[in-house]
Design a protein around this motif. Structure first.
Motif, PDB file in Angstrom:
ATOM      1  N   SER A 128     -16.811  -7.234  37.631  1.00 14.71           N
ATOM      2  CA  SER A 128     -17.475  -6.951  38.903  1.00 14.71           C
ATOM      3  C   SER A 128     -18.867  -6.352  38.731  1.00 14.71           C
ATOM      4  CB  SER A 128     -16.604  -6.014  39.747  1.00 14.71           C
ATOM      5  OG  SER A 128     -16.384  -4.794  39.072  1.00 14.71           O
ATOM      6  N   GLY A 129     -19.447  -6.502  37.549  1.00 11.79           N
ATOM      7  CA  GLY A 129     -20.849  -6.146  37.377  1.00 11.79           C
ATOM      8  C   GLY A 129     -21.149  -4.956  36.511  1.00 11.79           C
ATOM      9  N   ASN A 130     -20.148  -4.212  36.040  1.00 11.84           N
ATOM     10  CA  ASN A 130     -20.403  -3.102  35.135  1.00 11.84           C
ATOM     11  C   ASN A 130     -20.624  -3.619  33.716  1.00 11.84           C
ATOM     12  OD1 ASN A 130     -19.727  -0.383  36.676  1.00 11.84           O
ATOM     13  ND2 ASN A 130     -18.271  -1.931  37.356  1.00 11.84           N
ATOM     14  N   GLU A 131     -21.487  -2.962  32.989  1.00  7.06           N
ATOM     15  CA  GLU A 131     -21.763  -3.408  31.627  1.00  7.06           C
ATOM     16  C   GLU A 131     -20.567  -3.221  30.712  1.00  7.06           C
ATOM     17  OE1 GLU A 131     -25.225  -1.621  30.001  1.00  7.06           O
ATOM     18  OE2 GLU A 131     -26.576  -2.406  31.546  1.00  7.06           O
ATOM     19  N   GLU A 132     -19.790  -2.176  30.957  1.00  6.46           N
ATOM     20  CA  GLU A 132     -18.643  -1.874  30.107  1.00  6.46           C
ATOM     21  C   GLU A 132     -17.373  -1.762  30.957  1.00  6.46           C
ATOM     22  OE1 GLU A 132     -18.774  -1.692  26.886  1.00  6.46           O
ATOM     23  OE2 GLU A 132     -20.961  -1.786  26.669  1.00  6.46           O
ATOM     24  N   PRO A 133     -16.221  -2.046  30.367  1.00  9.54           N
ATOM     25  CA  PRO A 133     -14.971  -1.804  31.091  1.00  9.54           C
ATOM     26  C   PRO A 133     -14.785  -0.320  31.366  1.00  9.54           C
ATOM     27  CG  PRO A 133     -14.529  -2.322  28.786  1.00  9.54           C
ATOM     28  CD  PRO A 133     -15.995  -2.567  29.004  1.00  9.54           C
ATOM     29  N   ARG A 134     -14.112   0.006  32.459  1.00  6.58           N
ATOM     30  CA  ARG A 134     -13.906   1.406  32.827  1.00  6.58           C
ATOM     31  C   ARG A 134     -12.487   1.590  33.363  1.00  6.58           C
ATOM     32  NH1 ARG A 134     -18.388   4.242  36.370  1.00  6.58           N
ATOM     33  NH2 ARG A 134     -17.068   5.948  35.639  1.00  6.58           N
ATOM     34  N   TYR A 135     -12.040   2.827  33.351  1.00  7.72           N
ATOM     35  CA  TYR A 135     -10.761   3.160  33.969  1.00  7.72           C
ATOM     36  C   TYR A 135     -10.986   3.583  35.421  1.00  7.72           C
ATOM     37  CZ  TYR A 135      -9.103   3.541  29.115  1.00  7.72           C
ATOM     38  OH  TYR A 135      -8.789   3.302  27.802  1.00  7.72           O
ATOM     39  N   VAL A 136     -10.037   3.277  36.278  1.00  6.07           N
ATOM     40  CA  VAL A 136     -10.030   3.826  37.635  1.00  6.07           C
ATOM     41  C   VAL A 136      -9.919   5.347  37.510  1.00  6.07           C
ATOM     42  CG1 VAL A 136      -8.793   3.902  39.835  1.00  6.07           C
ATOM     43  CG2 VAL A 136      -8.909   1.760  38.536  1.00  6.07           C
ATOM     44  N   PRO A 137     -10.797   6.128  38.157  1.00  5.99           N
ATOM     45  CA  PRO A 137     -10.803   7.586  37.947  1.00  5.99           C
ATOM     46  C   PRO A 137      -9.709   8.331  38.714  1.00  5.99           C
ATOM     47  CG  PRO A 137     -12.589   6.976  39.411  1.00  5.99           C
ATOM     48  CD  PRO A 137     -11.962   5.693  38.954  1.00  5.99           C
ATOM     49  N   THR A 138      -8.504   7.824  38.626  1.00  7.79           N
ATOM     50  CA  THR A 138      -7.315   8.519  39.097  1.00  7.79           C
ATOM     51  C   THR A 138      -6.149   7.924  38.336  1.00  7.79           C
ATOM     52  OG1 THR A 138      -6.130   9.270  41.076  1.00  7.79           O
ATOM     53  CG2 THR A 138      -6.727   6.947  40.996  1.00  7.79           C
ATOM     54  N   ALA A 139      -5.033   8.629  38.271  1.00  4.19           N
ATOM     55  CA  ALA A 139      -3.879   8.152  37.494  1.00  4.19           C
ATOM     56  C   ALA A 139      -3.127   7.097  38.296  1.00  4.19           C
ATOM     57  CB  ALA A 139      -2.973   9.327  37.135  1.00  4.19           C
ATOM     58  N   ILE A 140      -3.781   5.976  38.511  1.00  3.24           N
ATOM     59  CA  ILE A 140      -3.230   4.955  39.402  1.00  3.24           C
ATOM     60  C   ILE A 140      -1.965   4.334  38.832  1.00  3.24           C
ATOM     61  CG2 ILE A 140      -4.733   3.126  38.479  1.00  3.24           C
ATOM     62  CD1 ILE A 140      -4.820   1.986  41.348  1.00  3.24           C
ATOM     63  N   SER A 141      -1.906   4.143  37.510  1.00  2.48           N
ATOM     64  CA  SER A 141      -0.692   3.568  36.919  1.00  2.48           C
ATOM     65  C   SER A 141       0.487   4.510  37.098  1.00  2.48           C
ATOM     66  CB  SER A 141      -0.916   3.267  35.437  1.00  2.48           C
ATOM     67  OG  SER A 141      -1.943   2.331  35.249  1.00  2.48           O
ATOM     68  N   ASP A 142       0.273   5.780  36.834  1.00  2.00           N
ATOM     69  CA  ASP A 142       1.345   6.753  37.000  1.00  2.00           C
ATOM     70  C   ASP A 142       1.861   6.769  38.434  1.00  2.00           C
ATOM     71  OD1 ASP A 142       1.378   7.599  34.371  1.00  2.00           O
ATOM     72  OD2 ASP A 142       0.058   9.310  34.716  1.00  2.00           O
ATOM     73  N   ARG A 143       0.951   6.736  39.397  1.00  2.89           N
ATOM     74  CA  ARG A 143       1.357   6.833  40.802  1.00  2.89           C
ATOM     75  C   ARG A 143       2.050   5.553  41.270  1.00  2.89           C
ATOM     76  NH1 ARG A 143       0.869  12.329  41.774  1.00  2.89           N
ATOM     77  NH2 ARG A 143      -1.107  13.046  40.893  1.00  2.89           N
ATOM     78  N   VAL A 144       1.503   4.397  40.909  1.00  2.00           N
ATOM     79  CA  VAL A 144       2.112   3.127  41.324  1.00  2.00           C
ATOM     80  C   VAL A 144       3.492   2.970  40.694  1.00  2.00           C
ATOM     81  CG1 VAL A 144       1.944   0.616  41.093  1.00  2.00           C
ATOM     82  CG2 VAL A 144      -0.049   1.927  41.807  1.00  2.00           C
ATOM     83  N   VAL A 145       3.589   3.263  39.399  1.00  2.00           N
ATOM     84  CA  VAL A 145       4.883   3.120  38.730  1.00  2.00           C
ATOM     85  C   VAL A 145       5.873   4.157  39.263  1.00  2.00           C
ATOM     86  CG1 VAL A 145       6.080   3.126  36.508  1.00  2.00           C
ATOM     87  CG2 VAL A 145       3.802   2.111  36.698  1.00  2.00           C
ATOM     88  N   GLY A 146       5.384   5.363  39.584  1.00  2.00           N
ATOM     89  CA  GLY A 146       6.253   6.361  40.182  1.00  2.00           C
ATOM     90  C   GLY A 146       6.859   5.883  41.487  1.00  2.00           C
ATOM     91  N   LEU A 147       6.036   5.303  42.350  1.00  2.00           N
ATOM     92  CA  LEU A 147       6.551   4.786  43.622  1.00  2.00           C
ATOM     93  C   LEU A 147       7.478   3.597  43.405  1.00  2.00           C
ATOM     94  CD1 LEU A 147       3.368   5.036  45.885  1.00  2.00           C
ATOM     95  CD2 LEU A 147       5.398   6.492  45.933  1.00  2.00           C
ATOM     96  N   THR A 148       7.172   2.764  42.412  1.00  2.00           N
ATOM     97  CA  THR A 148       8.072   1.663  42.080  1.00  2.00           C
ATOM     98  C   THR A 148       9.416   2.208  41.612  1.00  2.00           C
ATOM     99  OG1 THR A 148       6.173   0.295  41.453  1.00  2.00           O
ATOM    100  CG2 THR A 148       8.326  -0.440  40.701  1.00  2.00           C
ATOM    101  N   GLY A 149       9.368   3.321  40.866  1.00  2.00           N
ATOM    102  CA  GLY A 149      10.599   3.965  40.444  1.00  2.00           C
ATOM    103  C   GLY A 149      11.424   4.462  41.615  1.00  2.00           C
TER     104      GLY A 149
END
Length: 397
Positions: A154-175
C-alpha cells in the motif's frame, strides 16, 4: 445474571491473547480463576502504574477474575489444578501443548478428572504441521499472515506491523467463539472436548478473507490483494484544518457526494460512474479526493456528509476519543474505584443482550488475592491450605 452465570473457567493464560479471551468470558458472567506462576503475569509490569504489578495492560485484560498464585511445576501444584478442574467447565491455556503435557495437564489427563471439561488452547501453530513446536507472538504472526506485507503493497517502503496487538485480540475473540461453541455442543452431548485455536491459521484466514482475491481460483485470476484497501491514497483525508475519515463507497453515495460538490459531470466519467470503474481506478479516485478535501474544514465536511448521509467520522487521538459524544452518551467509558489502584477508567463490553445483560465485571485482581478463597471453594481444608502456603506451592496476599 450474565449469560455465562454458573460457568467456571480455569485460566492458565498470560500476556494478552488468552487473558483477553477469558476476560470476555468473565464479562459475560463466568467465574474465571486466574492461575499465575510465582513470577506473575508478564503484562503486570507493562505501562505506568500506581503500584507494582498493576499496569494498565493487565488491568484491561483481567477484569472480573479471581487470582491464585500457584507453582505448577510441583506435584502439589498439579494436584491443585486437577482439584479445581473437577468442578470446572472450561480450562484455557496459551502455552504450547507440549508444555501442558510436560506439566501433566494434557487434555487426556484432565478428561479423566472431568469428562465434561472444555479444554481450550490458544497458541501459535496447528499441531499437525512443521511449525507445531515453535513459539509465537503477535509480531511474528502479523508477519507470517501477510499483514506486514500489506503495508509495503500500500505504498510504504518497508513492511510494518499494525501498531496494536491485533493478532492477540483477534485470536482471543476467536477463542471465545470456539469455547462457546463447545459449551453449546456439551449441552447436547454431555461431553467436553478439546478446542484448539492456532494463531497462524486464524490470522491467515482473517487477512486473506479480504486479500486472497484472484488467488481464490485455480488457476489464479490475479496475484491477490483488494485494490481499494491497498491504494496508496486510502488514508484519513487531510482537510483545511485537520483530518476526517470518510468513505464514499456505493454508487448512491457517489451520486449524492458529487451532486453536493457540483461535480455531476463526473457521474458520466467511467472512472467514477460505478463501483467497478472506481475499483479499477481507485488510486486516481482517491488522489482526486485528496485534493478536494483540502478546500474545506473538518467541521464543514462532517456537516456535509451528515446532510447527504454518507459515512464519515472525525480522526480521533487517544485524548479526543475519550470525549467522543457518542461514546459519552452510551456510557462506554466508566469511572470505577479499584480497591488498591483507586479511580480507574474502564471500557464496557460493547455486546448488549436484552434478557441477560452484560454488566461491568469486578476489578482486575492483585496477584494471589484470592488464593485462600479459591482453595476453600475447591474443598481443601485449612490444614491443607496452610501446608501449601508453607511449601510455597501457593502464594497470596
Amino acid at each position: 445474571m450474565g449469560p455465562l452465570e454458573g460457568i467456571k473457567v480455569i485460566d492458565l493464560t498470560s500476556v494478552v491473547m488468552g487473558p483477553y479471551a477469558t476476560q470476555v468470558l468473565a464479562e459475560f458472567g463466568a467465574d474465571v480463576i486466574k492461575i499465575e506462576a510465582p513470577a506473575g503475569d508478564l503484562v503486570r509490569a507493562i505501562g505506568p502504574a500506581r503500584h507494582s504489578g498493576m499496569g494498565p495492560m493487565f488491568l484491561n485484560s483481567n477484569r472480573g477474575k479471581r487470582s491464585i498464585t500457584l507453582d505448577l511445576k510441583t506435584p502439589e501444584g498439579r494436584e491443585v489444578v486437577l482439584e479445581l478442574c473437577r468442578s470446572a467447565d472450561v480450562l484455557a491455556y496459551n502455552v504450547r501443548p507440549a508444555a501442558m503435557a510436560r506439566l501433566g495437564l494434557s487434555f487426556e489427563a484432565l478428561a479423566e478428572v472431568n469428562p465434561r471439561l472444555i479444554y481450550a488452547g490458544l497458541y501459535g501453530f496447528g499441531q499437525n504441521g512443521p511449525y507445531a513446536a515453535r513459539p509465537a507472538y503477535d509480531d511474528l504472526i502479523q508477519g507470517g499472515a501477510t499483514l506486514a506485507h500489506l503495508f509495503r503493497l500500500s505504498g510504504n517502503e518497508e513492511p510494518r506491523y499494525v501498531p496494536t496487538a491485533i493478532s492477540d485480540r483477534v485470536v482471543g475473540l476467536t477463542g471465545v467463539a470456539g469455547i462457546l461453541a463447545a459449551l453449546v455442543a456439551r449441552g447436547r452431548t454431555g461431553r467436553g472436548q478439546r478446542v484448539d485455536i492456532p494463531m497462524f491459521e486464524t490470522m491467515v484466514q482473517f487477512v486473506l478473507s479480504d486479500h486472497l482475491g484472484g488467488l481464490s481460483y485455480d488457476p489464479p485470476l490475479d496475484g491477490g490483494g483488494y485494490a481499494r484497501q491497498l491504494s496508496v491514497n486510502r488514508r484519513p483525508l487531510k482537510t483545511a484544518d485537520g483530518y476526517i475519515c470518510a468513505l464514499v463507497y456505493t454508487d448512491e453515495h457517489w451520486k449524492r457526494f458529487l451532486t453536493a460538490l457540483g461535480e455531476e459531470e463526473k457521474l458520466s466519467d467511467p472512472r467514477f460512474a460505478d463501483y467497478v470503474g472506481r475499483s479499477v481506478n481507485i488510486d486516481h479516485v482517491y488522489g482526486w479526493m485528496t485534493g478536494v478535501f483540502l478546500t474545506r474544514s473538518t467541521a464543514e465536511w462532517q456537516a456535509l456528509f451528515e446532510e447527504i448521509d454518507v459515512p464519515a467520522m472525525p480522526l480521533h487521538d487517544f485524548d479526543s476519543v475519550l470525549r467522543d459524544p457518542h461514546l459519552t452518551a452510551v456510557d462506554f467509558f466508566v469511572r470505577v474505584e479499584h480497591p488498591s489502584e483507586g479511580a480507574l477508567r474502564v471500557m464496557r463490553n460493547p455486546v448488549a443482550l436484552s434478557d441477560t445483560p452484560v454488566t461491568l465485571p469486578g476489578p482486575a485482581p492483585r496477584q494471589g488475592e484470592h488464593s485462600r478463597d479459591i482453595l476453600r471453594g475447591a474443598g481443601l481444608s485449612e490444614a491443607q491450605i496452610d501446608s501449601l502456603f508453607e511449601k510455597q506451592v501457593v502464594r497470596g496476599l
